[in-house]
Design a protein around this motif. Structure first.
Motif, PDB file in Angstrom:
ATOM      1  N   GLU A 186     -12.195  -4.991  12.017  1.00  0.00           N
ATOM      2  CA  GLU A 186     -10.889  -4.664  11.472  1.00  0.00           C
ATOM      3  C   GLU A 186     -11.052  -3.583  10.406  1.00  0.00           C
ATOM      4  OE1 GLU A 186      -6.772  -4.861  11.061  1.00  0.00           O
ATOM      5  OE2 GLU A 186      -8.119  -5.724  12.566  1.00  0.00           O
ATOM      6  N   ASN A 187     -10.080  -2.655  10.343  1.00  0.00           N
ATOM      7  CA  ASN A 187     -10.134  -1.661   9.269  1.00  0.00           C
ATOM      8  C   ASN A 187      -8.834  -1.655   8.488  1.00  0.00           C
ATOM      9  OD1 ASN A 187      -8.234   0.501  10.176  1.00  0.00           O
ATOM     10  ND2 ASN A 187      -9.673   0.702  11.887  1.00  0.00           N
ATOM     11  N   ASP A 188      -8.836  -0.974   7.350  1.00  0.00           N
ATOM     12  CA  ASP A 188      -7.698  -1.027   6.443  1.00  0.00           C
ATOM     13  C   ASP A 188      -6.639   0.025   6.725  1.00  0.00           C
ATOM     14  OD1 ASP A 188      -8.552  -3.260   5.117  1.00  0.00           O
ATOM     15  OD2 ASP A 188      -9.695  -2.150   3.621  1.00  0.00           O
ATOM     16  N   GLY A 189      -6.899   0.949   7.644  1.00  0.00           N
ATOM     17  CA  GLY A 189      -5.806   1.779   8.099  1.00  0.00           C
ATOM     18  C   GLY A 189      -5.842   3.247   7.789  1.00  0.00           C
ATOM     19  N   MET A 190      -4.663   3.873   7.934  1.00  0.00           N
ATOM     20  CA  MET A 190      -4.549   5.332   7.923  1.00  0.00           C
ATOM     21  C   MET A 190      -4.697   5.939   6.532  1.00  0.00           C
ATOM     22  SD  MET A 190      -1.654   7.638   9.790  1.00  0.00           S
ATOM     23  CE  MET A 190      -2.375   7.282  11.408  1.00  0.00           C
ATOM     24  N   LEU A 191      -3.897   5.489   5.573  1.00  0.00           N
ATOM     25  CA  LEU A 191      -4.011   5.987   4.202  1.00  0.00           C
ATOM     26  C   LEU A 191      -4.356   4.815   3.295  1.00  0.00           C
ATOM     27  CD1 LEU A 191      -3.753   8.237   2.081  1.00  0.00           C
ATOM     28  CD2 LEU A 191      -1.327   7.622   1.868  1.00  0.00           C
ATOM     29  N   ILE A 192      -5.526   4.888   2.713  1.00  0.00           N
ATOM     30  CA  ILE A 192      -6.014   3.816   1.846  1.00  0.00           C
ATOM     31  C   ILE A 192      -6.073   4.329   0.420  1.00  0.00           C
ATOM     32  CG2 ILE A 192      -8.001   2.354   1.309  1.00  0.00           C
ATOM     33  CD1 ILE A 192      -8.685   2.482   4.323  1.00  0.00           C
ATOM     34  N   VAL A 193      -5.614   3.512  -0.510  1.00  0.00           N
ATOM     35  CA  VAL A 193      -5.694   3.832  -1.934  1.00  0.00           C
ATOM     36  C   VAL A 193      -6.623   2.816  -2.585  1.00  0.00           C
ATOM     37  CG1 VAL A 193      -4.423   4.227  -4.066  1.00  0.00           C
ATOM     38  CG2 VAL A 193      -3.317   4.690  -1.864  1.00  0.00           C
ATOM     39  N   ALA A 194      -7.646   3.307  -3.258  1.00  0.00           N
ATOM     40  CA  ALA A 194      -8.629   2.427  -3.888  1.00  0.00           C
ATOM     41  C   ALA A 194      -8.855   2.850  -5.327  1.00  0.00           C
ATOM     42  CB  ALA A 194      -9.944   2.466  -3.116  1.00  0.00           C
ATOM     43  N   ASN A 195      -9.325   1.919  -6.144  1.00  0.00           N
ATOM     44  CA  ASN A 195      -9.727   2.264  -7.498  1.00  0.00           C
ATOM     45  C   ASN A 195     -10.906   3.233  -7.419  1.00  0.00           C
ATOM     46  OD1 ASN A 195     -11.533   1.869  -9.983  1.00  0.00           O
ATOM     47  ND2 ASN A 195      -9.639   0.861 -10.609  1.00  0.00           N
ATOM     48  N   ALA A 196     -10.798   4.362  -8.089  1.00  0.00           N
ATOM     49  CA  ALA A 196     -11.811   5.401  -7.957  1.00  0.00           C
ATOM     50  C   ALA A 196     -13.141   5.020  -8.596  1.00  0.00           C
ATOM     51  CB  ALA A 196     -11.302   6.704  -8.552  1.00  0.00           C
ATOM     52  N   GLU A 197     -13.139   4.030  -9.492  1.00  0.00           N
ATOM     53  CA  GLU A 197     -14.383   3.623 -10.136  1.00  0.00           C
ATOM     54  C   GLU A 197     -15.084   2.482  -9.408  1.00  0.00           C
ATOM     55  OE1 GLU A 197     -14.487   2.943 -14.279  1.00  0.00           O
ATOM     56  OE2 GLU A 197     -13.180   4.626 -14.782  1.00  0.00           O
ATOM     57  N   THR A 198     -14.299   1.583  -8.837  1.00  0.00           N
ATOM     58  CA  THR A 198     -14.885   0.397  -8.204  1.00  0.00           C
ATOM     59  C   THR A 198     -14.759   0.402  -6.686  1.00  0.00           C
ATOM     60  OG1 THR A 198     -12.827  -0.871  -8.307  1.00  0.00           O
ATOM     61  CG2 THR A 198     -14.262  -0.941 -10.246  1.00  0.00           C
ATOM     62  N   LEU A 199     -13.886   1.241  -6.145  1.00  0.00           N
ATOM     63  CA  LEU A 199     -13.546   1.315  -4.719  1.00  0.00           C
ATOM     64  C   LEU A 199     -12.805   0.086  -4.213  1.00  0.00           C
ATOM     65  CD1 LEU A 199     -16.641   3.053  -3.067  1.00  0.00           C
ATOM     66  CD2 LEU A 199     -14.559   4.067  -4.012  1.00  0.00           C
ATOM     67  N   LYS A 200     -12.355  -0.772  -5.111  1.00  0.00           N
ATOM     68  CA  LYS A 200     -11.545  -1.909  -4.700  1.00  0.00           C
ATOM     69  C   LYS A 200     -10.197  -1.415  -4.165  1.00  0.00           C
ATOM     70  CE  LYS A 200     -13.938  -5.680  -5.634  1.00  0.00           C
ATOM     71  NZ  LYS A 200     -14.247  -6.704  -4.597  1.00  0.00           N
ATOM     72  N   LYS A 201      -9.835  -1.875  -2.979  1.00  0.00           N
ATOM     73  CA  LYS A 201      -8.586  -1.434  -2.353  1.00  0.00           C
ATOM     74  C   LYS A 201      -7.394  -1.862  -3.186  1.00  0.00           C
ATOM     75  CE  LYS A 201      -6.680  -3.567   1.111  1.00  0.00           C
ATOM     76  NZ  LYS A 201      -6.382  -4.157   2.426  1.00  0.00           N
ATOM     77  N   GLU A 202      -6.459  -0.926  -3.399  1.00  0.00           N
ATOM     78  CA  GLU A 202      -5.229  -1.227  -4.113  1.00  0.00           C
ATOM     79  C   GLU A 202      -4.017  -1.204  -3.188  1.00  0.00           C
ATOM     80  OE1 GLU A 202      -4.801   1.265  -7.537  1.00  0.00           O
ATOM     81  OE2 GLU A 202      -6.685   0.579  -8.450  1.00  0.00           O
ATOM     82  N   ALA A 203      -4.083  -0.396  -2.139  1.00  0.00           N
ATOM     83  CA  ALA A 203      -2.960  -0.325  -1.190  1.00  0.00           C
ATOM     84  C   ALA A 203      -3.446   0.307   0.106  1.00  0.00           C
ATOM     85  CB  ALA A 203      -1.811   0.492  -1.772  1.00  0.00           C
ATOM     86  N   ALA A 204      -2.712   0.031   1.187  1.00  0.00           N
ATOM     87  CA  ALA A 204      -2.979   0.656   2.480  1.00  0.00           C
ATOM     88  C   ALA A 204      -1.647   0.906   3.162  1.00  0.00           C
ATOM     89  CB  ALA A 204      -3.879  -0.231   3.341  1.00  0.00           C
TER      90      ALA A 204
END
Length: 450
Positions: A186-204
């Motif tokens: 499974e993947n998180d999709g087309m446009l992913i927004v992540a925290n730039a320091e930790t890479l933790k996903k914030e939105a998809a």
């Protein structure tokens, strides 16, 4: 009578002896002295990295260390601090001696592991895997599959481009949530927004972007102005309202990285450079370069570099305010094409630009002196540098030039190199990271987004 005198004399002698003996006066124990110094000489550190502290205390003292008030099982004079918890931390040390104590403390800040360094975005093999991120720290430590390690999920299928804005990383994928055939991942999709320091996903974002056809690039001014390029042109996506708006007149937008400067987006488009501004649904202007544009890159002074390939090939500098031509240099050696890839044909640090036309032959152009010289053929220094996959990129601070190569297609893509060249004095291969990429879509320096 004599015996009594003798006894009395003996007693007197004993009393005199007792009174003449020096009295032993116990001196108070001084409070031990203690100080703490930062051996690493850094007040901040990335998650998982180490800082060293040294305590200096009075002789005979016993030491005990703590972090944020919690005792640490360390009694040595040197303390090794490692943490994955972001934010400010207090390092303390206490010296104890004969029931007396004194303490010292210092502050340190932990920031995200991925705040400073270099990212390689990988498309992945679309038939068997999704996109991924390779990270190289400023100390040269490589983290493979960084996004997966941070989230336990994958980037979208055929990852294409990324952009960092306001401590958020935006990653666009060509096929979005369409999983690699047979991968089962499974993947998180087309446009992913992540925290730039930790890479933790914030939105998809997926359903909101179903109108897009093979999106390839992303550029961000703010959360209400996320610009996406696909085969139709340029769209503005508002992450607050979830509205996607087509930018009128943008249908010729090229499959090349968009540049952001002074709250404007500059886009290669055939023989033109489009300019798009925040909150607008039409182009601000289309700058006519009168030649095929192969790259648009932000200059360090806020202006814009543009490379054109139509004979004679040129590197031009455009004023970001009024879009006038500041200067254009004809290129006397090499070629400034973008090749088959989707990254600019040029890359710049100050007035020094590099280009390779997506080959292993690297050229340098000094804009102020209008001089061009051949630097190196990477094949002579890097084993298995068969195919260049997307263009070179120069680090905006160190000036080192990064090159991604693969041995070949088929399973030969598994043999690959991220090669780092230093041209400050001669030609030196300062680093080479082998077998970390999977069809690399581009090289991205965190310093390039600051």
């Amino acid at each position: 009578m004599n015996k009594s005198l003798i006894a009395a004399g003996s007693l007197l002698t004993l009393m005199i002896a007792s009174c003449s003996k020096d009295d032993v006066i116990e001196q108070p124990v001084a409070t031990p002295e203690i100080s703490i110094s930062n051996i690493s000489s850094e007040s901040s550190v990335a998650q998982g990295d180490t800082l060293y502290f040294k305590a200096k205390a009075s002789e005979g003292s016993t030491l005990s260390w703590s972090v944020d008030g919690t005792p640490a099982s360390v009694t040595d004079s040197v303390f090794k601090f490692v943490s994955v918890k972001l934010g400010a931390h207090t390092i303390g040390v206490t010296a104890s001696k004969s029931d007396k104590q004194s303490s010292a403390q210092t502050e340190v800040t932990v920031y995200g592991k991925y705040r400073n360094g270099t990212f390689i975005l990988n498309e992945g093999n679309m038939t068997s895997e999704n996109g991924s991120l390779t990270f190289i720290s400023t100390k040269g430590v490589v983290t493979d599959s960084a996004y997966f390690k941070a989230n336990g999920t994958f980037l979208g299928n055929v990852a294409q481009d990324l952009f960092i804005n306001n401590n958020k990383m935006y990653i666009i994928s060509q096929n979005g949530k369409t999983n690699a055939v047979g991968s089962g991942f499974e993947n998180d999709g087309m446009l992913i927004v992540a925290n730039a320091e930790t890479l933790k996903k914030e939105a998809a974002y997926n359903e909101e972007l179903t109108v897009l056809r093979w999106p390839t690039h992303v550029a961000v001014l703010n959360e209400q102005n996320i610009f996406l390029r696909d085969n139709n042109g340029i769209y503005r996506f508002n992450a607050t309202t979830k509205v996607l708006t087509f930018i009128k007149g943008s249908r010729s937008a090229a499959k090349l990285t968009m540049a952001v400067s002074n709250n404007k987006v500059f886009v290669a488009a055939g023989t033109k450079v489009y300019v798009v501004e925040a909150d607008k649904d039409t182009l601000t202007v289309a700058i006519d370069m009168k030649a095929s544009v192969s790259g648009v890159v932000k200059a360090s002074d806020g202006n814009v570099w543009v490379s054109t390939t139509t004979a004679p090939a040129k590197i031009s500098k455009i004023n970001y305010r009024d879009y006038s031509l500041i200067k254009a240099n004809e290129i006397s050696a090499g070629a400034v094409g973008a090749g088959f890839g989707a990254t600019p044909g040029i890359t710049a640090k100050g007035d020094t630009l590099y280009f390779s036309n997506a080959t292993t032959r690297i050229f340098r152009h000094i804009f102020t002196s209008n001089s061009t010289e051949f630097m190196v053929d990477a094949k002579t220094m890097v084993e298995d540098a068969g195919i260049v996959y997307n263009n070179i990129a120069v680090h905006p601070v160190t000036g080192e030039v990064y090159l991604n190569t693969i041995k070949g297609y088929g399973l030969n893509y598994l043999v690959n190199n991220i090669s780092v060249f230093n041209f400050s004095s001669g030609t030196k291969l300062s680093a080479n990271y082998k077998n970390y990429t999977n069809f690399p879509a581009g090289i991205f320096f965190t310093d390039g987004f600051k």
